[in-house]
Design an enzyme around this catalytic site. Structure first.
Site, PDB file in Angstrom:
ATOM      1  N   HIS A 151       0.839  -1.205   0.000  1.00 22.27           N
ATOM      2  CA  HIS A 151       0.000   0.000   0.000  1.00 22.27           C
ATOM      3  C   HIS A 151       0.878   1.262   0.000  1.00 22.27           C
ATOM      4  CE1 HIS A 151      -3.601   2.366   1.513  1.00 22.27           C
ATOM      5  NE2 HIS A 151      -2.605   3.167   1.880  1.00 22.27           N
ATOM      6  N   GLU A 152       1.851   1.289   0.905  1.00 18.23           N
ATOM      7  CA  GLU A 152       2.717   2.455   1.003  1.00 18.23           C
ATOM      8  C   GLU A 152       3.685   2.535  -0.175  1.00 18.23           C
ATOM      9  OE1 GLU A 152       1.791   4.547   2.973  1.00 18.23           O
ATOM     10  OE2 GLU A 152       0.569   3.343   4.320  1.00 18.23           O
ATOM     11  N   HIS A 181       1.965   4.296  -3.007  1.00 12.12           N
ATOM     12  CA  HIS A 181       2.013   5.751  -2.831  1.00 12.12           C
ATOM     13  C   HIS A 181       3.376   6.296  -3.275  1.00 12.12           C
ATOM     14  CE1 HIS A 181      -1.778   6.391  -0.853  1.00 12.12           C
ATOM     15  NE2 HIS A 181      -1.479   5.659   0.216  1.00 12.12           N
TER      16      HIS A 181
END
Length: 266
Positions: free
Chosen positions: A58-59, A62
């Site tokens: 998820h990170e 980003h």
């Protein structure tokens, strides 16, 4: 052009992440084969490790999107190595999400990577950077639910099926909650570039508390029931029943007395 400005070492996958993947694989294998003396322990470790893997991805989504959008400082911060120890707030990024799962079976990633927004031109790019994280949870949910909606469960052991169903629930809740337009969550990050400067300035002080606010609201019984009704509807459309997610959560909480229904459920 942006990737050329990052060193190879900045993009090398961290041994920490490889170790988490190894734990996921070993405990997933133990859950599949029933090798563990206490299947609940294997399920707990498998789901927790897989959940942390999804947090890292998820990170990473980003960070990678920010890199290609113009923030070339991302590589030097270690965000491209998938090492959770490099995140800005390890407590918010890893510890709290795992506690949320244990306490309420809710998948809720926290804030982690620091992106230098001033380096990124254009509102669409800012929105895409924010959306990249929860879209990763959507993709993870698709993978977890694939055996169910593809009707490919023949030969899949019961405990592994339950664990996969619970992991899918975590990914779906993470995607939906993160897309909420609440300050501090990715959903607000998607719409923030399109708001006026005055509105953004007024909302900014509340951003650090958005995550905890959402979790507190979910403890309200009526809100919690309505929220999980929506989640159950989505999962049923993907072939996962409420019984399967419940039994997955029941196995996950190995320290509590198991529900007899789950021990005989097919």
């Amino acid at each position: 052009m942006t990737t050329a400005t990052t060193r190879h070492s900045d993009r090398r996958i961290s041994p920490v992440f490889i170790g988490i993947l190894a734990v996921t694989a070993v405990t997933g294998g133990a859950t599949w084969t029933g090798f563990a003396e206490q299947p609940g322990v294997a399920v707990f470790l498998f789901v927790t490790a897989a959940w942390i893997v999804s947090l890292c991805l998820h990170e990473y989504a980003h960070a990678r999107t920010a890199l290609h959008s113009g923030d070339i400082s991302i590589g030097a911060k270690g965000y491209l190595t998938l090492n959770p120890m490099k995140y800005t707030h390890a407590l918010l990024s890893i510890v709290l999400p795992v506690i949320f799962v244990i306490m309420g079976g809710i998948g809720l990633p926290g804030g982690a990577v620091f992106i230098e927004r001033g380096r990124i031109p254009g509102r669409w790019r800012h929105s895409l950077v924010s959306a990249a994280g929860p879209l990763t949870n959507v993709l993870f949910a698709v993978v977890c639910t694939a055996p169910f909606w593809l009707d490919a469960l023949a030969g899949v052991p019961r405990d592994f099926r339950f664990a996969l169903a619970f992991l899918a629930l975590l990914q779906v809740t993470a995607a939906i909650l993160n897309f909420l337009p609440v300050p501090g969550l990715d959903g607000y990050g998607v719409i923030e570039p399109w708001l006026s400067h005055n509105i953004r300035r007024q909302v900014e002080p509340f951003a650090p508390f958005g995550l905890l606010f959402v979790f507190a609201v979910l403890w309200i019984p009526s809100v919690n029931t309505a929220f999980f009704d929506v989640i159950d509807t989505i999962l049923r459309s993907l072939g996962i029943s409420n019984d399967q997610t419940y039994c997955g959560y029941d196995l996950f909480r190995f320290w509590r007395e198991s529900n007899p229904y789950c021990s005989v459920s097919p």
